[in-house]
Design a protein around this motif. Structure first.
Motif, PDB file in Angstrom:
ATOM      1  N   ALA A   7       0.831  -1.209   0.000  1.00  0.00           N
ATOM      2  CA  ALA A   7       0.000   0.000   0.000  1.00  0.00           C
ATOM      3  C   ALA A   7       0.865   1.259   0.000  1.00  0.00           C
ATOM      4  CB  ALA A   7      -0.955  -0.011   1.189  1.00  0.00           C
ATOM      5  N   GLY A   8       1.964   1.228  -0.762  1.00  0.00           N
ATOM      6  CA  GLY A   8       2.834   2.383  -0.889  1.00  0.00           C
ATOM      7  C   GLY A   8       3.783   2.622   0.275  1.00  0.00           C
ATOM      8  N   ARG A   9       3.743   1.768   1.287  1.00  0.00           N
ATOM      9  CA  ARG A   9       4.602   1.938   2.457  1.00  0.00           C
ATOM     10  C   ARG A   9       5.742   0.924   2.442  1.00  0.00           C
ATOM     11  NH1 ARG A   9       1.766   3.769   7.767  1.00  0.00           N
ATOM     12  NH2 ARG A   9       3.984   4.126   8.044  1.00  0.00           N
ATOM     13  N   ALA A  10       6.944   1.438   2.652  1.00  0.00           N
ATOM     14  CA  ALA A  10       8.132   0.570   2.687  1.00  0.00           C
ATOM     15  C   ALA A  10       8.209  -0.149   4.027  1.00  0.00           C
ATOM     16  CB  ALA A  10       9.382   1.405   2.463  1.00  0.00           C
ATOM     17  N   GLN A  11       8.700  -1.398   3.970  1.00  0.00           N
ATOM     18  CA  GLN A  11       8.903  -2.204   5.170  1.00  0.00           C
ATOM     19  C   GLN A  11      10.256  -2.890   5.064  1.00  0.00           C
ATOM     20  OE1 GLN A  11       4.885  -4.143   6.490  1.00  0.00           O
ATOM     21  NE2 GLN A  11       5.242  -4.675   4.371  1.00  0.00           N
ATOM     22  N   ARG A  12      10.802  -3.241   6.230  1.00  0.00           N
ATOM     23  CA  ARG A  12      12.046  -4.010   6.289  1.00  0.00           C
ATOM     24  C   ARG A  12      11.846  -5.157   7.262  1.00  0.00           C
ATOM     25  NH1 ARG A  12      17.418  -1.535   6.419  1.00  0.00           N
ATOM     26  NH2 ARG A  12      17.448  -2.422   8.487  1.00  0.00           N
ATOM     27  N   LEU A  13      12.279  -6.321   6.859  1.00  0.00           N
ATOM     28  CA  LEU A  13      12.298  -7.484   7.736  1.00  0.00           C
ATOM     29  C   LEU A  13      13.761  -7.796   7.996  1.00  0.00           C
ATOM     30  CD1 LEU A  13      10.976  -9.916   9.167  1.00  0.00           C
ATOM     31  CD2 LEU A  13      11.140 -11.132   6.984  1.00  0.00           C
ATOM     32  N   HIS A  14      14.203  -7.566   9.217  1.00  0.00           N
ATOM     33  CA  HIS A  14      15.595  -7.814   9.603  1.00  0.00           C
ATOM     34  C   HIS A  14      15.565  -8.971  10.585  1.00  0.00           C
ATOM     35  CE1 HIS A  14      19.606  -5.956  11.249  1.00  0.00           C
ATOM     36  NE2 HIS A  14      19.749  -7.216  10.872  1.00  0.00           N
ATOM     37  N   GLU A  15      16.176 -10.089  10.191  1.00  0.00           N
ATOM     38  CA  GLU A  15      16.073 -11.303  10.994  1.00  0.00           C
ATOM     39  C   GLU A  15      17.409 -12.037  11.035  1.00  0.00           C
ATOM     40  OE1 GLU A  15      12.518 -13.872  10.548  1.00  0.00           O
ATOM     41  OE2 GLU A  15      13.936 -15.491  10.183  1.00  0.00           O
ATOM     42  N   ARG A  16      17.669 -12.678  12.157  1.00  0.00           N
ATOM     43  CA  ARG A  16      18.742 -13.673  12.261  1.00  0.00           C
ATOM     44  C   ARG A  16      18.030 -15.010  12.320  1.00  0.00           C
ATOM     45  NH1 ARG A  16      23.938 -14.553  12.634  1.00  0.00           N
ATOM     46  NH2 ARG A  16      24.463 -12.360  12.834  1.00  0.00           N
TER      47      ARG A  16
END
Length: 145
Positions: A118-127
Motif C-alpha cells: 500500500a505504498g509503504r516501505a517495510q524491512r524485515l531484519h532477521e537472524r
C-alpha cells in the motif's frame, strides 16, 4: 516452482536476474535458473547446499508466493500447517548480512528483506536459524532485529 506459485512470477524468468540478488564473480546478477530457481524447481533432487542458499531460495519462494517450497523447507518441528500471503505485498530486495556455520549441522543467516505494501516501505531484519538433517537444510526459526 509449484503450480501454486503466482504473485511476481510473471516478472521472474529463468534467464532473468534471481530475486535473491546473488551476483557472480564479475558482479553480474545470477540468472534465476542457475541460482535459486533450480532449488524451487526440484526440491526433492536439488536441495540447497547450505543455509545461506536455502535462505535465499526461501526469499525467492516468498517473492513467487510458492507455499509448497516454503513448507517443504521449514523444519517439521516448527512448520506451520499452512501459509497465507499478504495481498498486495511486493518484495523489493534482499541483503544477506552474515552467514555463520555453527557446526556441521547448524547455521545462522542474518538478512534484511525489503518490501512495500500500500505504498509503504517495510524491512524485515532477521537472524534465522537452520539445521541440516540427512543432507538437507531446513529453516527452524528466527529472531527479528
Amino acid at each position: 516452482m509449484s503450480a501454486a506459485a503466482r504473485g511476481d512470477a510473471a516478472q521472474v524468468t529463468a534467464e532473468g536476474p534471481c530475486p535473491c540478488g546473488r551476483r557472480d564473480a564479475r558482479q553480474r546478477p545470477q540468472a534465476f535458473a542457475r541460482c535459486c530457481g533450480r532449488f524451487l524447481a526440484d526440491f526433492e533432487r536439488a536441495p540447497a547446499p547450505d543455509a545461506e542458499a536455502l535462505m535465499r531460495s526461501r526469499y525467492c519462494a516468498f517473492v513467487l508466493e510458492d507455499p509448497d517450497y516454503l513448507l517443504a523447507t521449514w523444519h517439521p518441528s516448527r512448520r506451520p500447517p499452512s501459509l497465507a500471503f499478504e495481498p498486495g505485498l511486493k518484495w523489493l530486495g534482499l541483503e544477506v548480512r552474515d552467514h555463520r556455520a555453527l557446526d556441521a549441522a547448524h547455521a545462522e543467516v542474518e538478512f534484511v528483506a525489503r518490501s512495500r505494501i500500500a505504498g509503504r516501505a517495510q524491512r524485515l531484519h532477521e537472524r534465522s536459524r537452520f539445521v541440516c538433517e540427512d543432507g538437507r537444510w531446513y529453516y527452524l526459526d528466527g529472531d527479528l532485529k
